[in-house]
Design a protein around this motif. Structure first.
Motif, mmCIF file in Angstrom:
data_model
loop_
_atom_site.group_PDB
_atom_site.id
_atom_site.type_symbol
_atom_site.label_atom_id
_atom_site.label_comp_id
_atom_site.label_asym_id
_atom_site.label_seq_id
_atom_site.Cartn_x
_atom_site.Cartn_y
_atom_site.Cartn_z
ATOM 1 N N ASN A 263 0.866 -1.175 0.000
ATOM 2 C CA ASN A 263 0.000 0.000 0.000
ATOM 3 C C ASN A 263 0.905 1.227 0.000
ATOM 4 O OD1 ASN A 263 -1.620 2.220 0.754
ATOM 5 N ND2 ASN A 263 -3.108 0.860 1.706
ATOM 6 N N LYS A 264 1.051 1.806 -1.167
ATOM 7 C CA LYS A 264 1.973 2.930 -1.351
ATOM 8 C C LYS A 264 1.502 4.165 -0.587
ATOM 9 C CE LYS A 264 4.321 5.404 -5.044
ATOM 10 N NZ LYS A 264 4.477 5.535 -6.495
ATOM 11 N N ARG A 265 0.217 4.368 -0.559
ATOM 12 C CA ARG A 265 -0.336 5.566 0.081
ATOM 13 C C ARG A 265 -0.018 5.624 1.570
ATOM 14 N NH1 ARG A 265 -6.556 7.571 -0.440
ATOM 15 N NH2 ARG A 265 -6.156 9.695 0.230
ATOM 16 N N PHE A 266 -0.135 4.480 2.256
ATOM 17 C CA PHE A 266 0.106 4.443 3.692
ATOM 18 C C PHE A 266 1.375 3.683 4.067
ATOM 19 C CE2 PHE A 266 -4.403 5.336 3.334
ATOM 20 C CZ PHE A 266 -4.515 6.428 4.180
ATOM 21 N N ASP A 267 2.139 3.276 3.055
ATOM 22 C CA ASP A 267 3.450 2.660 3.234
ATOM 23 C C ASP A 267 3.429 1.452 4.168
ATOM 24 O OD1 ASP A 267 6.206 2.357 2.840
ATOM 25 O OD2 ASP A 267 6.653 3.528 4.640
ATOM 26 N N TYR A 268 2.678 0.439 3.762
ATOM 27 C CA TYR A 268 2.742 -0.819 4.490
ATOM 28 C C TYR A 268 2.589 -1.991 3.537
ATOM 29 C CZ TYR A 268 -2.411 -1.213 4.631
ATOM 30 O OH TYR A 268 -3.736 -1.314 4.294
ATOM 31 N N ILE A 269 3.144 -3.111 3.958
ATOM 32 C CA ILE A 269 3.129 -4.351 3.188
ATOM 33 C C ILE A 269 2.108 -5.277 3.834
ATOM 34 C CG2 ILE A 269 4.519 -6.373 2.575
ATOM 35 C CD1 ILE A 269 5.957 -4.263 1.248
ATOM 36 N N PHE A 270 1.364 -6.018 3.020
ATOM 37 C CA PHE A 270 0.403 -6.960 3.587
ATOM 38 C C PHE A 270 0.267 -8.187 2.713
ATOM 39 C CE2 PHE A 270 -2.055 -4.211 0.838
ATOM 40 C CZ PHE A 270 -3.021 -5.028 0.266
ATOM 41 N N LEU A 271 -0.198 -9.233 3.342
ATOM 42 C CA LEU A 271 -0.456 -10.496 2.671
ATOM 43 C C LEU A 271 -1.903 -10.493 2.203
ATOM 44 C CD1 LEU A 271 1.055 -13.155 2.181
ATOM 45 C CD2 LEU A 271 0.122 -13.985 4.314
ATOM 46 N N GLU A 272 -2.196 -11.255 1.202
ATOM 47 C CA GLU A 272 -3.564 -11.340 0.696
ATOM 48 C C GLU A 272 -4.531 -11.649 1.837
ATOM 49 O OE1 GLU A 272 -5.785 -13.355 -3.116
ATOM 50 O OE2 GLU A 272 -3.845 -14.081 -2.487
ATOM 51 N N ASN A 273 -5.703 -11.029 1.787
ATOM 52 C CA ASN A 273 -6.749 -11.200 2.806
ATOM 53 C C ASN A 273 -6.295 -10.762 4.190
ATOM 54 O OD1 ASN A 273 -8.466 -12.285 0.850
ATOM 55 N ND2 ASN A 273 -7.592 -14.305 1.159
ATOM 56 N N HIS A 274 -5.439 -9.742 4.229
ATOM 57 C CA HIS A 274 -4.948 -9.202 5.496
ATOM 58 C C HIS A 274 -6.099 -8.676 6.352
ATOM 59 C CE1 HIS A 274 -3.596 -5.515 7.680
ATOM 60 N NE2 HIS A 274 -2.799 -6.409 8.222
ATOM 61 N N LEU A 275 -6.936 -7.861 5.773
ATOM 62 C CA LEU A 275 -8.061 -7.280 6.494
ATOM 63 C C LEU A 275 -9.328 -7.884 5.925
ATOM 64 C CD1 LEU A 275 -8.931 -5.234 8.612
ATOM 65 C CD2 LEU A 275 -8.956 -3.502 6.843
ATOM 66 N N SER A 276 -9.912 -8.795 6.636
ATOM 67 C CA SER A 276 -11.079 -9.502 6.113
ATOM 68 C C SER A 276 -12.352 -8.720 6.390
ATOM 69 C CB SER A 276 -11.174 -10.896 6.726
ATOM 70 O OG SER A 276 -11.513 -10.798 8.084
ATOM 71 N N ILE A 277 -13.400 -9.097 5.706
ATOM 72 C CA ILE A 277 -14.701 -8.465 5.913
ATOM 73 C C ILE A 277 -15.181 -8.716 7.335
ATOM 74 C CG2 ILE A 277 -16.083 -10.408 5.084
ATOM 75 C CD1 ILE A 277 -16.782 -6.694 4.379
ATOM 76 N N ARG A 278 -14.675 -9.784 7.982
ATOM 77 C CA ARG A 278 -15.039 -10.050 9.379
ATOM 78 C C ARG A 278 -14.691 -8.887 10.284
ATOM 79 N NH1 ARG A 278 -12.528 -15.731 10.238
ATOM 80 N NH2 ARG A 278 -10.781 -14.319 10.207
ATOM 81 N N VAL A 279 -13.509 -8.299 10.080
ATOM 82 C CA VAL A 279 -13.077 -7.176 10.906
ATOM 83 C C VAL A 279 -14.023 -6.000 10.716
ATOM 84 C CG1 VAL A 279 -11.221 -5.522 11.294
ATOM 85 C CG2 VAL A 279 -10.676 -7.913 10.866
ATOM 86 N N VAL A 280 -14.383 -5.715 9.471
ATOM 87 C CA VAL A 280 -15.300 -4.617 9.179
ATOM 88 C C VAL A 280 -16.643 -4.872 9.858
ATOM 89 C CG1 VAL A 280 -16.497 -3.362 7.351
ATOM 90 C CG2 VAL A 280 -14.138 -4.119 6.994
#
Length: 126
Positions: free
Chosen positions: A85-102
């Motif tokens: 994520n270039k805008r917020f400068d972080y690296i993540f793995l696929e499905n890092h933030l799931s719809i469950r969290v939302v």
């Protein structure tokens, strides 16, 4: 006063999680992966999980949360493809933030809003 702060905080949690969820889905949809070098692997196979990779990307170090299944298959010094994520400068793995969290934050917001409305209605009857 505190109930309104709690309401605002819960709404902020929900909206920010929704925002980051949509951003990560957009990055994944465009398949914008970057190659990272794994520096350190910490596989935590306990009940609570919490496995972490430390990676280098463009001479900067990042930590990435991973599942236990994935963690066991990654070695130090290995090159792996992750999302950035270039805008917020972080690296993540696929499905890092799931719809469950939302959804969890949405339920929290609805509960707090319900308590605030209930307390307002209860005070109006007194």
């Amino acid at each position: 006063m505190i109930k309104y702060l709690l309401l605002a905080f819960s709404m902020l949690l929900f909206l920010s999680s929704l925002y980051f969820y949509q951003q990560e889905k957009e990055i994944q949809k465009n398949d914008k992966k970057v190659e990272c070098i794994v520096n350190r692997v910490n596989c935590n196979y306990g009940k609570r999980g919490g496995s972490t990779l430390w990676v280098d990307y463009k001479n900067k170090k990042y930590s990435v949360g991973v599942s236990d299944k994935i963690c066991g298959s990654i070695n130090e010094g290995q090159n792996i493809l992750l999302f950035y994520n270039k805008r917020f400068d972080y690296i993540f793995l696929e499905n890092h933030l799931s719809i469950r969290v939302v959804l969890i934050f949405l339920v929290f917001f609805i509960m707090v809003a319900g308590l605030v409305v209930y307390s307002i209605i209860k005070l109006d009857k007194i």
